[in-house]
Enzyme design. Sequence first.
Site, PDB file in Angstrom:
ATOM      1  N   ILE A  95      10.624  -4.077  52.273  1.00 18.57           N
ATOM      2  CA  ILE A  95       9.735  -3.379  53.209  1.00 18.57           C
ATOM      3  C   ILE A  95       9.372  -4.313  54.372  1.00 18.57           C
ATOM      4  O   ILE A  95       9.522  -3.963  55.541  1.00 18.57           O
ATOM      5  CB  ILE A  95       8.447  -2.920  52.484  1.00 18.57           C
ATOM      6  CG1 ILE A  95       8.769  -1.832  51.453  1.00 18.57           C
ATOM      7  CG2 ILE A  95       7.383  -2.460  53.465  1.00 18.57           C
ATOM      8  CD1 ILE A  95       8.778  -0.432  51.977  1.00 18.57           C
TER       9      ILE A  95
ATOM     10  N   PRO B 267      11.706  -5.418  43.584  1.00 19.83           N
ATOM     11  CA  PRO B 267      10.908  -5.673  42.377  1.00 19.83           C
ATOM     12  C   PRO B 267       9.478  -5.116  42.449  1.00 19.83           C
ATOM     13  O   PRO B 267       8.985  -4.580  41.456  1.00 19.83           O
ATOM     14  CB  PRO B 267      10.884  -7.197  42.270  1.00 19.83           C
ATOM     15  CG  PRO B 267      11.847  -7.716  43.259  1.00 19.83           C
ATOM     16  CD  PRO B 267      12.266  -6.631  44.171  1.00 19.83           C
TER      17      PRO B 267
ATOM     18  N   GLY C 155       9.765  -8.979  51.304  1.00 16.77           N
ATOM     19  CA  GLY C 155      10.752  -8.194  50.547  1.00 16.77           C
ATOM     20  C   GLY C 155      11.441  -7.180  51.440  1.00 16.77           C
ATOM     21  O   GLY C 155      11.475  -7.330  52.666  1.00 16.77           O
TER      22      GLY C 155
ATOM     23  N   THR D 266       8.338  -2.543  44.170  1.00 11.52           N
ATOM     24  CA  THR D 266       8.414  -1.088  44.052  1.00 11.52           C
ATOM     25  C   THR D 266       8.575  -0.685  42.594  1.00 11.52           C
ATOM     26  O   THR D 266       7.922   0.224  42.093  1.00 11.52           O
ATOM     27  CB  THR D 266       9.626  -0.567  44.855  1.00 11.52           C
ATOM     28  OG1 THR D 266       9.477  -1.001  46.197  1.00 11.52           O
ATOM     29  CG2 THR D 266       9.727   0.939  44.812  1.00 11.52           C
ATOM     30  N   ARG D 267       9.439  -1.393  41.894  1.00 13.05           N
ATOM     31  CA  ARG D 267       9.712  -1.061  40.496  1.00 13.05           C
ATOM     32  C   ARG D 267       8.494  -1.309  39.615  1.00 13.05           C
ATOM     33  O   ARG D 267       8.188  -0.517  38.726  1.00 13.05           O
ATOM     34  CB  ARG D 267      10.901  -1.876  39.999  1.00 13.05           C
ATOM     35  CG  ARG D 267      12.193  -1.364  40.582  1.00 13.05           C
ATOM     36  CD  ARG D 267      13.289  -2.398  40.555  1.00 13.05           C
ATOM     37  NE  ARG D 267      14.476  -1.837  41.178  1.00 13.05           N
ATOM     38  CZ  ARG D 267      15.393  -1.130  40.518  1.00 13.05           C
ATOM     39  NH1 ARG D 267      15.275  -0.937  39.229  1.00 13.05           N
ATOM     40  NH2 ARG D 267      16.413  -0.625  41.158  1.00 13.05           N
TER      41      ARG D 267
ATOM     42  N   ASN E 213      13.883   5.468  52.490  1.00 12.11           N
ATOM     43  CA  ASN E 213      12.538   5.234  51.955  1.00 12.11           C
ATOM     44  C   ASN E 213      11.838   4.076  52.658  1.00 12.11           C
ATOM     45  O   ASN E 213      10.624   4.093  52.829  1.00 12.11           O
ATOM     46  CB  ASN E 213      12.585   5.006  50.433  1.00 12.11           C
ATOM     47  CG  ASN E 213      13.663   4.038  50.000  1.00 12.11           C
ATOM     48  OD1 ASN E 213      14.797   4.113  50.472  1.00 12.11           O
ATOM     49  ND2 ASN E 213      13.339   3.132  49.119  1.00 12.11           N
TER      50      ASN E 213
ATOM     51  N   CYS F 122       6.342   5.818  50.209  1.00 16.59           N
ATOM     52  CA  CYS F 122       7.490   6.350  50.948  1.00 16.59           C
ATOM     53  C   CYS F 122       7.678   7.832  50.633  1.00 16.59           C
ATOM     54  O   CYS F 122       7.812   8.666  51.523  1.00 16.59           O
ATOM     55  CB  CYS F 122       8.754   5.540  50.651  1.00 16.59           C
ATOM     56  SG  CYS F 122       9.275   5.593  48.925  1.00 16.59           S
TER      57      CYS F 122
ATOM     58  N   SER G 292      17.610   0.164  47.077  1.00 19.95           N
ATOM     59  CA  SER G 292      16.537   0.154  48.067  1.00 19.95           C
ATOM     60  C   SER G 292      15.178  -0.085  47.408  1.00 19.95           C
ATOM     61  O   SER G 292      14.173  -0.188  48.093  1.00 19.95           O
ATOM     62  CB  SER G 292      16.516   1.483  48.825  1.00 19.95           C
ATOM     63  OG  SER G 292      16.062   2.516  47.976  1.00 19.95           O
ATOM     64  N   ALA G 293      15.153  -0.162  46.080  1.00 15.08           N
ATOM     65  CA  ALA G 293      13.882  -0.374  45.376  1.00 15.08           C
ATOM     66  C   ALA G 293      13.797  -1.811  44.897  1.00 15.08           C
ATOM     67  O   ALA G 293      14.463  -2.205  43.946  1.00 15.08           O
ATOM     68  CB  ALA G 293      13.765   0.582  44.199  1.00 15.08           C
TER      69      ALA G 293
END
Lengths: 337, 292
Positions: free
Chosen positions: B14, B161, B12, B163-164, B268, B126, B158-159
């Site tokens: 990151i 799936p 992803g 992360t969410r 982040n 982050c 920047s977020a």
Amino acid sequence: MKKVIISDATLRDGSHALFHKLTKEHIVAYALAADAAGIPIVEVGHGNGLGASSLQVGLSLLDDREMLETARKHLSRSRLGIHVIPGFATINNDLRFAFDYGVDVVRVASHCTEADITERHISYTREQGKEAYGVLMMSHMANKEVLLDEALKMQAYGAEAVIIMDSAGAYLPHDVQDRVGHLAANLKVPVGFHAHNNLGMGIANSVAAVEAGARIIDGASRGFGAGAGNAQLEVMVAVFARLGIETGIDLYRALDAADIVEREIMETTPYISSVSLVSGLSGVFSGFARHVNLAAKEYDVDARDIFFELGARKVVGGQEDKIVEVAMELQQKIKRG
Amino acid sequence: MKKLKVAILGSGNIGTDLLYKVLRSSRLECSLFVGRNLSSKGMSRALSLGISVSDKGIQAIQDNPECCHIVFDCTSAMSHKIHSPILAGLGIIVIDLTPAKLGPFCIPAINLDACLGDVNVNMITCGGQASIPLAYVIGQTQQQVDYIEVVSTIASKSAGPATRLNLDEYIETTEKGVKMFSGCGKAKAILNLNPAEPCIDMQTTVYATVPKIDLPALKEGIAIMVEKIQRYVPSYNLIIPPTYENNRVIMSVRVKGMGDFLPSYAGNLDIINCAAIAVAEEFAMARIEGRQ
């Protein structure tokens, strides 16, 4: 006859107007009155919802548990509702215990383009056998197609209604009709609308929402809410009755409840102050008003300039730290001449 | 210099951003980039860079445990809980970029050396990498700290799936890290996503309730800490210096990224990835010097 469910935000949105200093006495007095009026859902809590008491958006006088426990004891007919924003509240820290205190309806909210962060909180609520609504805040910042995509996600997660909020009080009636109409035509679950009165459109926008197909409407007694306040609940009950829209609420008792709020809870009756009008025009979250006024005083700058600058930077609810940054920058600018 | 072999698990935002940073490192070499879908953006990027890839997830490492000394886990907290015992069984060091908080917490500017003996190092979050060093300085310079709050706002784009889906873990892990490093028993973490276009840079604000504020000591400590962080995250900048106002301490940093995978607004990604690289390079150095 058309029927709508009125969801009462007085003890939640009104928290903003008191800088989150609601007392137990406030909650007892209002919960009893709302219950007597037969208001279907009574929301209680910090203005930004469960787990939101913070230096960023304001510290609550009472913690969430005390608020819910107090409200629960004094509601028998009305269902107890809460507002929950993932990013502030977690399931383990906050939502889990809310059910122990007898919450019936959980309104899981996100900024209007970020519905996917509501998935776990909505699912968890449904797993507990409670009612979950999805809430899209600051909905004026997205067009109707985007709102529908986001609302469909919430519906897929299990939301039993999707409410769009005019958090900045930025809509005119045709904006509401356009968005609510599009959602109502394409969602299986009921659509709701939450107004703010920054441009004096609280009631007109709520009527437009019902005409466009909304079946849940938020209001607050005497308009007690963030910024210029919400759609005035008792006025809505009266106007809806005129229009032949059934709310199931007793008008006299609703008026009594509103009088209690005015007499016993609010510091000032909500009105469209110059700053609130600018907040609506700039499309900035109504809940910022008290923070903006504080920062304007602290840094000796014009609150209206802060609002327009925040609007230009497209800040969303929860970004209250931007207020300080913008105020400092404006102060620097003035110093430099 | 002989490079240490590392594998990246998770393709992803990151994982892909981290790949660019490994490629830039003089001490690390990416021997395998693992995802679950060959047609994902991250995978095709890795392929175009000539990196060995696999779409078999953790199985790819199990099939070829000799491929690397270190695995960067860039999946999700839930997946990491499955990966961790498997990688431990294979004797591979894990640098965990999910908020699973299984291993000890690492903030390179604070406790890099202390983490070297561990087989699973957790990079917290982050927002934690941005805020905890500041919270640590508050704890170090002030006699009494009643409460610390950290608020991060990142660009929606920047977020990803994971992360969410991991928002709750993000909050709980960040809060735990703030408490641990600052020594303050009461902490809160908040995360906002902002969809504005053009995208906003990552911003983190730290508040504290400090009954007897020593502002000069705080300002001095923060200046030193910011400089330390800038050594591995070059565009970590203080935009609101420590200020006492309305009965609270407030300070704010902005983090711009290097624009490796996502554009520079995604600070982040950079702050946690740069921290993870700093840890891996330290492992590599320790190995070369025979410390490990």
